[in-house]
Design a protein around this motif. Structure first.
Motif, PDB file in Angstrom:
ATOM      1  N   GLU A 158       0.822  -1.219   0.000  1.00  0.00           N
ATOM      2  CA  GLU A 158       0.000   0.000   0.000  1.00  0.00           C
ATOM      3  C   GLU A 158       0.849   1.259   0.000  1.00  0.00           C
ATOM      4  O   GLU A 158       0.550   2.230  -0.721  1.00  0.00           O
ATOM      5  N   GLU A 162       0.911   4.162  -2.916  1.00  0.00           N
ATOM      6  CA  GLU A 162       0.556   5.531  -2.570  1.00  0.00           C
ATOM      7  C   GLU A 162       1.655   6.513  -2.977  1.00  0.00           C
ATOM      8  O   GLU A 162       1.379   7.568  -3.573  1.00  0.00           O
ATOM      9  N   ASN A 197      -5.505  -7.555  -1.538  1.00  0.00           N
ATOM     10  CA  ASN A 197      -4.584  -6.427  -1.671  1.00  0.00           C
ATOM     11  C   ASN A 197      -4.301  -6.106  -3.131  1.00  0.00           C
ATOM     12  O   ASN A 197      -4.169  -4.937  -3.509  1.00  0.00           O
ATOM     13  N   ASN A 201      -5.380  -2.364  -4.373  1.00  0.00           N
ATOM     14  CA  ASN A 201      -4.369  -1.400  -4.777  1.00  0.00           C
ATOM     15  C   ASN A 201      -4.374  -1.124  -6.281  1.00  0.00           C
ATOM     16  O   ASN A 201      -4.123   0.016  -6.701  1.00  0.00           O
TER      17      ASN A 201
END
Length: 389
Positions: A158, A162, A197, A201
């Motif tokens: 993550e 980001e 995930n 994402n």
């Protein structure tokens, strides 16, 4: 959303389905499978004037100087040639040469190639993207899509996602959009991922870029692209024949690997899955073949005929998938409202899951491994959660 054939081995199957059967809106050629000198010439009976206006090319710098295989070395600017050329120019110059090559051929949508860098090299990745943005000449009259390759460990991180998104949506970015390729690492005896995930994402990548006004291309897309397109707007999604055109894997560009033998797979819209050819015997023996048959699909009818000799090297096996998945995407893009589109897809997932249950309970058709409904619970939960957000 426009649908692009990701072209590689036996590219004539994708070209034919577009020009003869009106499947898809265009093409992404892959350098691994096409000689540099061949591009811009007649390919599989198709003249350049017919295919070039609809096309892009992925020049596949992923392996950098460690690249191997295919036709990559025929491109003089490809970093694969660094190993032999001690006077080779640097990375930015090679990227500029790749852009110029596409412009000279007549491509209007330019995919800017990029290297795959390990997860721990995020700062290097961001700095290199910034250098490309500042130093590669982006002349008017073209759309430019910067390549962003995600390894499986990267897309599930993550913080990595980001920080990268912050960099590639910076106010100074000149690119029109991004060409996103991602290693989903489906796992043993699976064809698509069930990792939350990965879905979370990668959806964030597409949704953020869309909100920031960047166009997106989902390259090497598998049919799990249904999930992402249900929940955000993606401008281009690819469809491919062989699995290596639907499942990005950096190893293919750095090591010599080959696929194992296979009789082929039947893609069923109603089950939202690929079914092993040998598993079709269960359906014939129980009289349930029509329960999974694709409607209004001539290729499906051909390969489901009892006399059909199954082989993954037969075009109709792949054309069944290309027609089925493109029609599904067409129905999705007709739903302009995201929540309505997501609800439409969620209903299809529920129906597929119910069909699996009915086949097992009422007809004793039990499907295992890749042919099973292993992915549908994940898809349902993920879509439902995001509809409510």
């Amino acid at each position: 959303m426009k649908i692009l054939h990701q072209l590689g081995h036996n590219c004539n199957w994708g070209l034919d389905t577009h020009f003869d059967n009106e499947i898809g809106d265009g093409f992404i050629f892959t350098a691994y499978s096409f000689d540099c000198a061949k591009m811009g010439q007649t390919i599989s009976r198709r003249k350049s004037a017919d295919y070039l206006p609809l096309s892009m090319i992925d020049l596949q710098f992923y392996g950098n100087k460690n690249s191997t295989g295919g036709k990559l070395a025929t491109y003089p600017f490809h970093p694969i040639n660094n190993r032999r050329d001690k006077t080779s120019v640097g990375g930015i110059e090679k990227i500029q040469a790749a852009v110029t090559y596409q412009q000279r051929l007549g491509f209007k949508k330019i995919i800017i190639p990029f290297f795959y860098l390990e997860e721990q090299n995020l700062n290097k990745t961001i700095k290199l993207i910034s250098r490309i943005n500042k130093n590669v000449r982006l002349t008017h009259g073209y759309e430019y899509y910067m390549t962003i390759p995600f390894a499986n460990e990267s897309i599930k991180n993550e913080e990595y996602v980001e920080l990268l998104l912050q960099a590639i949506t910076d106010i100074n970015i000149e690119f029109d959009g991004y060409y996103i390729v991602c290693d989903s690492n489906p796992g043993y005896k699976k064809k698509v991922s069930v990792d939350f995930n990965y879905y979370t994402n990668l959806l964030k990548v597409f949704a953020t870029l869309n909100k920031q006004g960047f166009k997106t291309i989902h390259g090497y897309a598998n049919w799990d692209a249904i999930v992402f397109n249900a929940l955000t707007n993606i401008d281009f999604v690819s469809i491919g024949t062989f699995e290596n055109l639907r499942n990005f894997n950096i190893t293919r560009f750095t090591e010599k690997i080959s696929g194992g033998p296979s009789d082929g797979w039947y893609y069923s819209e109603k089950l939202m899955n690929f079914i092993k050819a040998k598993d079709l015997t269960q359906f014939r023996n129980t009289g349930t073949l029509d329960m999974i048959r694709n409607d209004r699909n001539a290729f499906s009818d051909i390969i489901l005929d009892e006399s059909f000799a199954w082989s993954t090297q037969k075009p109709d096996v792949h054309k069944n998938y290309l027609l089925a998945i493109s029609r599904f995407y067409e129905r999705m893009r007709a739903q302009k409202d995201i929540k309505k589109r997501a609800s439409y897809v969620l209903e299809k997932v529920y129906k597929a899951r119910e069909l699996y249950e009915r086949l097992a309970t009422d007809h004793k058709v039990f499907l295992m491994d890749e042919s099973s409904d292993y992915h549908l619970d994940t898809w349902a939960a993920f879509i439902q959660r995001n509809i409510l957000m």
